[in-house]
Design a protein around this motif. Structure first.
Motif, PDB file in Angstrom:
ATOM      1  N   ILE A 153      28.047  40.669  42.840  1.00  0.00           N
ATOM      2  CA  ILE A 153      28.669  41.593  43.821  1.00  0.00           C
ATOM      3  C   ILE A 153      28.922  40.877  45.158  1.00  0.00           C
ATOM      4  O   ILE A 153      30.062  40.793  45.630  1.00  0.00           O
ATOM      5  CB  ILE A 153      27.776  42.837  44.040  1.00  0.00           C
ATOM      6  N   ILE A 154      27.890  40.364  45.743  1.00  0.00           N
ATOM      7  CA  ILE A 154      28.013  39.818  47.109  1.00  0.00           C
ATOM      8  C   ILE A 154      28.878  38.564  47.112  1.00  0.00           C
ATOM      9  O   ILE A 154      29.844  38.450  47.893  1.00  0.00           O
ATOM     10  CB  ILE A 154      26.622  39.511  47.700  1.00  0.00           C
ATOM     11  N   ILE A 155      28.572  37.593  46.236  1.00  0.00           N
ATOM     12  CA  ILE A 155      29.324  36.334  46.236  1.00  0.00           C
ATOM     13  C   ILE A 155      30.791  36.560  45.900  1.00  0.00           C
ATOM     14  O   ILE A 155      31.680  36.041  46.604  1.00  0.00           O
ATOM     15  CB  ILE A 155      28.679  35.313  45.267  1.00  0.00           C
ATOM     16  N   PRO A 156      31.118  37.345  44.829  1.00  0.00           N
ATOM     17  CA  PRO A 156      32.540  37.578  44.539  1.00  0.00           C
ATOM     18  C   PRO A 156      33.264  38.247  45.708  1.00  0.00           C
ATOM     19  O   PRO A 156      34.413  37.918  46.009  1.00  0.00           O
ATOM     20  CB  PRO A 156      32.503  38.492  43.307  1.00  0.00           C
ATOM     21  N   ILE A 157      32.569  39.196  46.386  1.00  0.00           N
ATOM     22  CA  ILE A 157      33.240  39.894  47.510  1.00  0.00           C
ATOM     23  C   ILE A 157      33.497  38.904  48.653  1.00  0.00           C
ATOM     24  O   ILE A 157      34.582  38.891  49.264  1.00  0.00           O
ATOM     25  CB  ILE A 157      32.375  41.078  47.987  1.00  0.00           C
ATOM     26  N   LEU A 158      32.507  38.093  48.954  1.00  0.00           N
ATOM     27  CA  LEU A 158      32.669  37.114  50.037  1.00  0.00           C
ATOM     28  C   LEU A 158      33.804  36.135  49.724  1.00  0.00           C
ATOM     29  O   LEU A 158      34.630  35.821  50.588  1.00  0.00           O
ATOM     30  CB  LEU A 158      31.364  36.331  50.261  1.00  0.00           C
ATOM     31  N   ILE A 159      33.857  35.655  48.498  1.00  0.00           N
ATOM     32  CA  ILE A 159      34.914  34.704  48.116  1.00  0.00           C
ATOM     33  C   ILE A 159      36.263  35.376  48.147  1.00  0.00           C
ATOM     34  O   ILE A 159      37.260  34.807  48.645  1.00  0.00           O
ATOM     35  CB  ILE A 159      34.634  34.144  46.702  1.00  0.00           C
ATOM     36  N   PRO A 181      42.362  40.435  47.983  1.00  0.00           N
ATOM     37  CA  PRO A 181      40.954  40.457  47.530  1.00  0.00           C
ATOM     38  C   PRO A 181      40.656  41.542  46.496  1.00  0.00           C
ATOM     39  O   PRO A 181      39.904  41.327  45.561  1.00  0.00           O
ATOM     40  CB  PRO A 181      40.166  40.674  48.815  1.00  0.00           C
ATOM     41  N   LEU A 182      41.273  42.710  46.632  1.00  0.00           N
ATOM     42  CA  LEU A 182      40.986  43.802  45.692  1.00  0.00           C
ATOM     43  C   LEU A 182      41.508  43.481  44.305  1.00  0.00           C
ATOM     44  O   LEU A 182      40.860  43.745  43.297  1.00  0.00           O
ATOM     45  CB  LEU A 182      41.601  45.108  46.206  1.00  0.00           C
ATOM     46  N   GLY A 183      42.680  42.908  44.257  1.00  0.00           N
ATOM     47  CA  GLY A 183      43.234  42.549  42.950  1.00  0.00           C
ATOM     48  C   GLY A 183      42.402  41.494  42.270  1.00  0.00           C
ATOM     49  O   GLY A 183      42.175  41.527  41.045  1.00  0.00           O
ATOM     50  N   LEU A 184      41.963  40.515  43.116  1.00  0.00           N
ATOM     51  CA  LEU A 184      41.140  39.454  42.547  1.00  0.00           C
ATOM     52  C   LEU A 184      39.816  40.004  42.026  1.00  0.00           C
ATOM     53  O   LEU A 184      39.341  39.633  40.939  1.00  0.00           O
ATOM     54  CB  LEU A 184      40.884  38.384  43.629  1.00  0.00           C
ATOM     55  N   LEU A 185      39.251  40.935  42.818  1.00  0.00           N
ATOM     56  CA  LEU A 185      37.998  41.558  42.369  1.00  0.00           C
ATOM     57  C   LEU A 185      38.199  42.363  41.084  1.00  0.00           C
ATOM     58  O   LEU A 185      37.343  42.357  40.180  1.00  0.00           O
ATOM     59  CB  LEU A 185      37.421  42.458  43.477  1.00  0.00           C
TER      60      LEU A 185
END
Length: 429
Positions: free
Chosen positions: A21-27, A35-39
């Motif tokens: 959660i944290i690392i993917p959001i930060l990246i 960022p939302l699409g990537l997530l």
């Protein structure tokens, strides 16, 4: 110097949240324009991966469970086979014990011609090995003259059991008629036999039985039978073993019967079938020895001589003399039938009778009655009714002598005294 605190392991939940959660959001928010699409793509890929892994895990788990079930089934089969093998080994051990015992007993009875010994051995080993001393065992022998069964030996769980059918019951009659092995697991449900009729023939409770014939070279010797008050007590293996006992024992039984018959013929007079003089002397010596060991024991000896026997041969021929001898023997045996006696042909027209447990006074009374009965029972010789008379001498143990020769001498002397006084009478000295 202060001690360094031991580093604690980081909880797995924190690592999971940090890495997914944290690392993917930060990246995503620091390095991507969208960022939302990537997530979305990241979590979708993880979801697909997770679904695939769970599916693979489910298949692997199902396969493992199937293998466990197959293994358990194979284990159950192996256990069943082991149990079956154990039962088979136990059965083989029982058979080995049975047949080893049978081998030993057959070797023993084949070296012995005594009928009592052979029959006792067969009944004992059968009752012990098949019935385990439960119920009852019977050995019937066939009477060659009447062709009927006769109960010869028994072995019972309880001595108080009463055997009513001395010539066999309906099962033994069936065996006598069919001459084939018989197994009845439940008497009440066997259509061949009437269980109500059995209650009349024998009061003993019988629910199961096995029976086999003794047959030697097509000669029916007898029957060996086991019965039990419980149902399904005997098996086919028990019956097979019983048949083996009868097959092997038939030869020994018949041989012992023939030997007994030969022995009997060797001590019997061929014309009258009374005992011979040799047997008389042996038996008289035994009786003297036995009575000498018993307080107040007594027995008597009668010596009979047919009066004017030569006249029957001269007047009616030698065959008439044989008829007279047979007639006298029959009269003596029939008249003394209720007494303990030994009837012997002493020689020519002379007979001797040992009266066991009979003192001199009683012996004289019996001899007087016998003398009168012989005179009254006339014989027909060439259509002529003839009266036969005898002279009888009586001697007794211990009054006259305690030895066989002495008793013979005294009885003979008394008999000649009866002849001197006019014949057809009894004398004692």
């Amino acid at each position: 110097m202060l001690p360094v605190a031991a580093s604690k392991p980081i909880p797995r939940v924190i690592l999971f949240l940090f890495s997914l959660i944290i690392i993917p959001i930060l990246i995503a928010f620091n390095f991507s324009r969208h960022p939302l699409g990537l997530l979305f793509i990241f979590y979708l890929a993880n979801a697909v991966t997770l679904f695939f892994l769970l599916n693979q895990n489910s298949k692997a788990r199902y396969q493992i469970e199937s293998e466990i079930q197959d293994t358990q089934e194979k284990l159950n089969i192996i256990q069943a086979d082991i149990l079956k093998e154990q039962k088979s080994n136990s059965a083989l051990l029982v058979k080995r014990v049975r047949y080893d015992s049978l081998k030993n007993i057959i070797e023993q009875i084949n070296q012995n011609l005594d009928l009592e010994y052979i029959s006792n051995s067969i009944v004992s080993v059968t009752f012990s090995l098949i019935s385990e001393a439960k119920g009852a065992c019977f050995l019937y022998l066939i009477d060659k003259q009447t062709h009927k069964l006769s109960l010869f030996k028994t072995k019972k769980e309880r001595e108080s059991l009463i055997i009513k059918a001395k010539e066999g019951d309906m099962f033994d009659t069936w065996m006598l008629r069919h001459v084939t092995p018989l197994l009845i697991e439940d008497v009440g449900s066997d259509f061949r036999f009437d269980s109500e009729k059995l209650k009349v023939q024998d009061a003993r409770p019988i629910s199961s039985l096995i029976s086999a014939p003794f047959i030697n070279e097509n000669n029916f010797v007898g029957i060996l039978r086991l019965d039990n008050p419980n149902k399904d007590f005997y098996t086919q293996d028990d019956l097979r073993f019983l048949v083996s006992v009868c097959d092997l024992g038939a030869v020994a039984l018949e041989s012992s019967q023939l030997f007994l018959k030969t022995q009997e013929l060797s001590i019997r007079d061929s014309l009258t079938l009374a005992y011979t003089k040799r047997y008389l002397m042996d038996r008289l010596a035994q009786e003297c020895e036995r009575s000498a060991c018993v307080a107040n024991a007594a027995f008597s000896l009668l010596m009979l001589d047919i009066d004017f026997f030569k006249n029957y041969n001269d007047k009616f021929g030698h065959s008439a003399g044989d008829i007279v001898l047979k007639k006298i023997t029959k009269n003596i045996i029939v008249f003394l039938n209720d007494l303990d006696r030994v009837v012997c042909r002493f020689g020519g027209e002379e007979f001797c009778v040992i009266l066991e447990n009979t003192d001199k006074k009683k012996a004289v009374e019996i001899a007087t009655q016998l003398c009168g009965m012989i005179e009254k029972d006339k014989v027909v010789l060439r259509r002529v009714e003839v009266a036969i008379t005898v002279s009888i001498g009586v001697a007794a143990f211990p009054d006259d002598d305690t030895k066989a020769d002495g008793l013979i001498y005294k009885a003979d002397k008394a008999m000649y005294e009866a002849k001197r006084k006019g014949r057809n009478q009894v004398c004692s000295i």
